[in-house]
Scaffold this active site. Structure first.
Site, mmCIF file in Angstrom:
data_model
loop_
_atom_site.group_PDB
_atom_site.id
_atom_site.type_symbol
_atom_site.label_atom_id
_atom_site.label_comp_id
_atom_site.label_asym_id
_atom_site.label_seq_id
_atom_site.Cartn_x
_atom_site.Cartn_y
_atom_site.Cartn_z
ATOM 1 N N ASN A 49 0.852 -1.192 0.000
ATOM 2 C CA ASN A 49 0.000 0.000 0.000
ATOM 3 C C ASN A 49 0.894 1.251 0.000
ATOM 4 O OD1 ASN A 49 -1.404 2.266 1.105
ATOM 5 N ND2 ASN A 49 -3.040 0.924 1.785
ATOM 6 N N HIS A 54 0.978 6.224 1.908
ATOM 7 C CA HIS A 54 1.732 7.185 2.712
ATOM 8 C C HIS A 54 2.923 7.789 1.983
ATOM 9 C CE1 HIS A 54 -1.140 6.753 5.751
ATOM 10 N NE2 HIS A 54 -0.961 5.449 5.800
ATOM 11 N N HIS A 57 -5.726 3.590 -1.257
ATOM 12 C CA HIS A 57 -7.019 3.944 -0.674
ATOM 13 C C HIS A 57 -7.356 5.361 -1.128
ATOM 14 C CE1 HIS A 57 -9.519 4.308 3.332
ATOM 15 N NE2 HIS A 57 -10.237 4.577 2.246
ATOM 16 N N ARG A 110 -9.406 8.035 -0.451
ATOM 17 C CA ARG A 110 -10.329 8.448 0.619
ATOM 18 C C ARG A 110 -11.222 9.570 0.113
ATOM 19 N NH1 ARG A 110 -8.637 6.629 6.082
ATOM 20 N NH2 ARG A 110 -10.337 7.963 6.768
ATOM 21 N N ARG A 148 -7.020 12.827 1.327
ATOM 22 C CA ARG A 148 -5.901 13.313 2.158
ATOM 23 C C ARG A 148 -4.544 12.812 1.669
ATOM 24 N NH1 ARG A 148 -6.890 10.125 7.828
ATOM 25 N NH2 ARG A 148 -8.928 11.116 7.615
ATOM 26 N N GLU A 203 -8.905 0.559 -2.476
ATOM 27 C CA GLU A 203 -9.754 0.601 -1.279
ATOM 28 C C GLU A 203 -10.671 1.811 -1.375
ATOM 29 O OE1 GLU A 203 -6.292 -1.203 1.687
ATOM 30 O OE2 GLU A 203 -7.107 0.809 2.040
ATOM 31 N N THR A 233 -7.919 3.585 9.051
ATOM 32 C CA THR A 233 -9.167 2.827 9.108
ATOM 33 C C THR A 233 -9.298 2.150 10.474
ATOM 34 O OG1 THR A 233 -8.739 2.387 6.788
ATOM 35 C CG2 THR A 233 -10.562 1.199 7.789
ATOM 36 N N GLU A 253 -11.097 -9.324 3.675
ATOM 37 C CA GLU A 253 -9.790 -8.962 4.224
ATOM 38 C C GLU A 253 -9.984 -8.829 5.726
ATOM 39 O OE1 GLU A 253 -7.312 -6.177 2.185
ATOM 40 O OE2 GLU A 253 -6.356 -5.522 4.055
ATOM 41 N N HIS A 297 -3.490 -4.577 8.028
ATOM 42 C CA HIS A 297 -3.590 -3.379 8.871
ATOM 43 C C HIS A 297 -2.677 -3.468 10.086
ATOM 44 C CE1 HIS A 297 -4.955 0.266 10.752
ATOM 45 N NE2 HIS A 297 -5.543 0.554 9.614
HETATM 46 N N1 PXP Z 1 -5.835 -3.155 4.435
HETATM 47 C C1 PXP Z 1 -6.814 -2.213 4.503
HETATM 48 C C2 PXP Z 1 -8.187 -2.614 4.108
HETATM 49 C C3 PXP Z 1 -6.526 -0.892 4.896
HETATM 50 O O1 PXP Z 1 -7.511 0.022 4.955
HETATM 51 C C4 PXP Z 1 -5.191 -0.554 5.198
HETATM 52 C C5 PXP Z 1 -4.842 0.862 5.553
HETATM 53 O O2 PXP Z 1 -5.103 1.689 4.476
HETATM 54 C C6 PXP Z 1 -4.203 -1.556 5.089
HETATM 55 C C7 PXP Z 1 -4.560 -2.854 4.736
HETATM 56 C C8 PXP Z 1 -2.763 -1.284 5.352
HETATM 57 O O3 PXP Z 1 -2.588 -0.922 6.680
HETATM 58 P P1 PXP Z 1 -1.145 -0.403 7.143
HETATM 59 O O4 PXP Z 1 -0.896 0.868 6.409
HETATM 60 O O5 PXP Z 1 -1.307 -0.233 8.613
HETATM 61 O O6 PXP Z 1 -0.168 -1.471 6.763
#
Ligand code: PXP
Length: 253
Positions: free
Chosen positions: A15, A18, A51, A53, A57, A78, A109, A159, A198
């Site tokens: 992901n 960030h 994601h 959003r 952001r 997402e 989330t 998930e 997550h």
């Molecule tokens: N899976 C989902 C569905 C999420 O919403 C997120 C955060 O955007 C992640 C995985 C990844 O989480 P992390 O950034 O804490 O690894």
């Protein structure tokens, strides 16, 4: 044939939200999440997750379009359960969509999607996405009610939210892993594909990587944070190696 069973492989979705966060805090055009995706794929990511959003952001609409255009692996988008987001997904056509709960003030989330009780809203969204050829995942807590409801609304994937497992300590860790194992068995028994994610880091990913029937892990913040110190290539390879080490010798479920 050596007689030694091959180690299981769990896909790693990286992901890159960030990377965009770092860009957005300055309102500049770097670092580019598209470039980060390319590096992550070269380093072994099996998929890229973003994601989009509602408050935009971090990831912007043009990021999703550009990543979609240039990606050689699958894209997992997402989104919140809104008509606007479903329409965007149907237009961009990622391989997978994961519907997540979204609250504007949250840092990330928090908690899984309330599928049970919202079947009438979610079922048509799942159908509309599936009709566009998108595989639909629902981000849920490891809770039997939510898993049964995910199956009932027609999702292909769940998930499992690992956030609580990542937060607890001591004896509670084993309890959370038990909930995740039970949830994975339940989902698989219903014919659902099982993903998880997550809050995962190289320090806590191993027990989750060993969940039965696990197909894919989605990991973002810890990889991007690590990339700041050691680079994206090393950060993705480190996570990949940690997952593979956790699975080495683990029997296939
Ligand atoms: N899976 C989902 C569905 C999420 O919403 C997120 C955060 O955007 C992640 C995985 C990844 O989480 P992390 O950034 O804490 O690894």
């Amino acid at each position: 044939m050596s007689g030694i069973p091959a180690a299981r492989r769990v896909l790693l979705g990286v992901n890159v939200d960030h990377v965009a966060t770092l860009r957005q805090v300055r309102g500049v055009d770097y670092p580019d999440p598209v470039e980060a995706s390319r590096v992550a794929v070269q380093a072994g990511a099996d998929g890229i997750t973003v994601h989009l959003r509602e408050d935009r952001r971090h990831i912007q609409d043009h990021d999703v379009e550009r990543i979609r255009g240039g990606l050689t692996v699958k894209l997992n988008l997402e989104i919140a359960a809104t008509d606007e987001m479903v329409a965007i997904a149907r237009r961009i056509r990622p391989d997978d969509v994961c519907i997540v709960p979204e609250r504007r003030a949250e840092l990330t989330t928090e908690g899984g999607l309330a599928v049970a009780g919202n079947e009438r809203t979610l079922a048509p969204m799942v159908r509309a996405l599936a009709e566009a050829g998108i595989r639909v995942s629902l981000f849920v807590d490891p809770d039997p009610q939510q898993i049964a409801a995910s199956h009932a609304v027609g999702a292909t994937v769940v998930e499992l939210h690992t956030g609580r497992y990542c937060e607890v300590s001591g004896a509670a860790v084993a309890d959370e892993i038990r909930h995740l194992v039970d949830a994975a068995e339940h989902a698989h028994g219903l014919g659902l594909v099982v993903n998880a994610g997550h809050g995962l880091t190289v320090a806590n990913v191993a027990p989750v990587a060993r969940l039965p029937h696990l197909y894919e892990l989605n990991i973002g913040h810890a990889i991007v944070a690590r990339a700041v110190l050691i680079g994206m290539t090393a950060a993705v390879r480190e996570m990949r190696a940690t997952i593979d080490a956790a699975l080495a010798g683990a029997a296939a479920p």
